[in-house]
Design an enzyme around this catalytic site. Structure first.
Site, PDB file in Angstrom:
ATOM      1  N   HIS A   1     -55.894  91.045  24.581  1.00 39.59           N
ATOM      2  CA  HIS A   1     -57.016  91.329  23.675  1.00 39.59           C
ATOM      3  C   HIS A   1     -57.391  92.804  23.828  1.00 39.59           C
ATOM      4  CE1 HIS A   1     -60.207  90.696  21.015  1.00 39.59           C
ATOM      5  NE2 HIS A   1     -60.909  89.764  21.642  1.00 39.59           N
TER       6      HIS A   1
ATOM      7  N   ASP B   1     -65.417  85.386  31.147  1.00 39.32           N
ATOM      8  CA  ASP B   1     -65.084  84.893  29.818  1.00 39.32           C
ATOM      9  C   ASP B   1     -65.300  83.383  29.833  1.00 39.32           C
ATOM     10  OD1 ASP B   1     -64.152  84.717  27.217  1.00 39.32           O
ATOM     11  OD2 ASP B   1     -62.042  84.971  27.731  1.00 39.32           O
TER      12      ASP B   1
ATOM     13  N   ARG C   1     -55.240  88.583  14.044  1.00 40.05           N
ATOM     14  CA  ARG C   1     -55.756  87.736  15.123  1.00 40.05           C
ATOM     15  C   ARG C   1     -54.956  86.435  15.068  1.00 40.05           C
ATOM     16  NH1 ARG C   1     -60.879  87.348  17.856  1.00 40.05           N
ATOM     17  NH2 ARG C   1     -61.526  85.222  18.347  1.00 40.05           N
TER      18      ARG C   1
ATOM     19  N   ARG D   1     -67.326  96.889  19.765  1.00 37.14           N
ATOM     20  CA  ARG D   1     -66.160  96.423  19.032  1.00 37.14           C
ATOM     21  C   ARG D   1     -66.006  97.234  17.742  1.00 37.14           C
ATOM     22  NH1 ARG D   1     -63.968  91.359  19.819  1.00 37.14           N
ATOM     23  NH2 ARG D   1     -62.476  92.078  18.245  1.00 37.14           N
TER      24      ARG D   1
END
Length: 309
Positions: free
Chosen positions: A128, A227, A101, A295
């Site tokens: 992403h 977002d 990341r 996720r």
């Protein structure tokens, strides 16, 4: 040849479907595949703050039978100037995969260029892909399977130049979605990304639209995504960004304009009353918490898929 996931179009439509189907299977049976039994280590490197990425990759590697080796540049030699290439050469001899990341897309591409084990983009300023796989898997789960994705209309409203918008374009087009980005002037996605998404959509039956009208973006949409307006590193522009993006808030009117039964996505962290209202984020049409759970499952699926390939 080692496969990596550096941006969403690193997976073909067929490959993306395989990963998504495995993600749904892993939600039903979390220990179905264990490619890292040993345990084998997976390096998980953080240059940015993280909650969901840190938890989901750490738990996911453990559930795949492995050991999550969590590093950060502040306490490793990367933070003291050791090159990305040298770091990759060291890690590839000791771990089975590398998750990073970080900031610039160039950095993770350099890591992959010098690594003989899979490298996964856990977020860069440009893309992403792990989040988009989680989003698509959550929508597939809610709508009866991966086969239900193709042909859906997905509207993303807010910052069209950020990593989420660009990954929705590529990942959504790969899944055969009709992706609509609603964003103000000055916050457009990269032209190369739009062109690549359009090229992918031609082969999958999807489409790509970029508009300055939030209403046009969400009208008839099956999925509405947003977002935060102020991403990490943009804090100095907070007032300017809030003024620009306020017409793009996801709220009750957005759902009125959307298709009946539309679902709402947000990658989190969310700021209620800013990019999305509390009633929508916490409402019955929200998939946000299922999306956050996916996720774990989507990242386990992509890790397993990459190391087995």
């Amino acid at each position: 040849m080692t496969r990596h996931l550096l941006r969403d179009d690193d997976l073909s439509p067929t490959e993306q479907r395989e990963v998504l189907e495995l993600a749904l299977e892993l939600r039903a049976d979390r220990y179905k595949v264990q490619p890292f039994v040993g345990p084998k280590a997976v390096a998980i490197i953080f240059d940015k703050h993280s909650t969901r990425t840190r938890v989901s990759f750490s738990a996911g590697v453990a559930e795949l039978g492995g050991y999550p080796l969590v590093l950060d540049t502040g306490t490793s030699q990367m933070g003291r100037g050791e090159s990305v290439a040298d770091t990759a050469r060291v890690l590839e001899r000791q771990v089975s995969a590398i998750v990073w990341r970080t900031y610039g897309q160039r950095l993770i591409e350099e890591m992959a260029a010098h690594s003989s084990v899979p490298v996964i983009n856990a977020l860069t300023d440009s893309f992403h892909p792990c989040q988009i796989l989680a989003d698509l898997a959550a929508v597939a789960d809610a709508r009866g399977g991966v086969g239900a994705l193709a042909g859906l209309d997905l509207a993303y409203v807010g910052d069209g130049a950020n990593n989420m918008a660009q990954s929705y374009l590529l990942g959504g087009a790969t899944a055969g979605l009709h992706v609509r980005i609603g964003t103000p002037d000055g916050y457009l996605p990269d032209a190369e990304v739009v062109a690549k998404a359009e090229q992918i959509a031609e082969s999958t039956g999807g489409s790509v639209t970029v508009t300055h009208s939030a209403d046009d973006a969400v009208s008839g949409a099956d999925i509405i995504a947003t977002d935060t307006w102020v991403s990490m590193g943009d804090e100095a522009q907070k007032a300017e960004r809030e003024a620009a993006f306020s017409p793009y808030q996801v709220n009750a009117r957005s759902l009125e304009l959307a298709a009946p039964g539309a679902h709402v996505l947000h990658c989190l962290p969310a700021y209620r009353g800013k990019e999305i209202t509390a009633s929508v984020l916490d409402g019955e049409q929200s998939l946000v918490w299922l999306e956050a759970e996916y996720r774990l499952h989507a990242q386990k699926a992509v890790l397993s898929w990459l190391v087995e390939r």
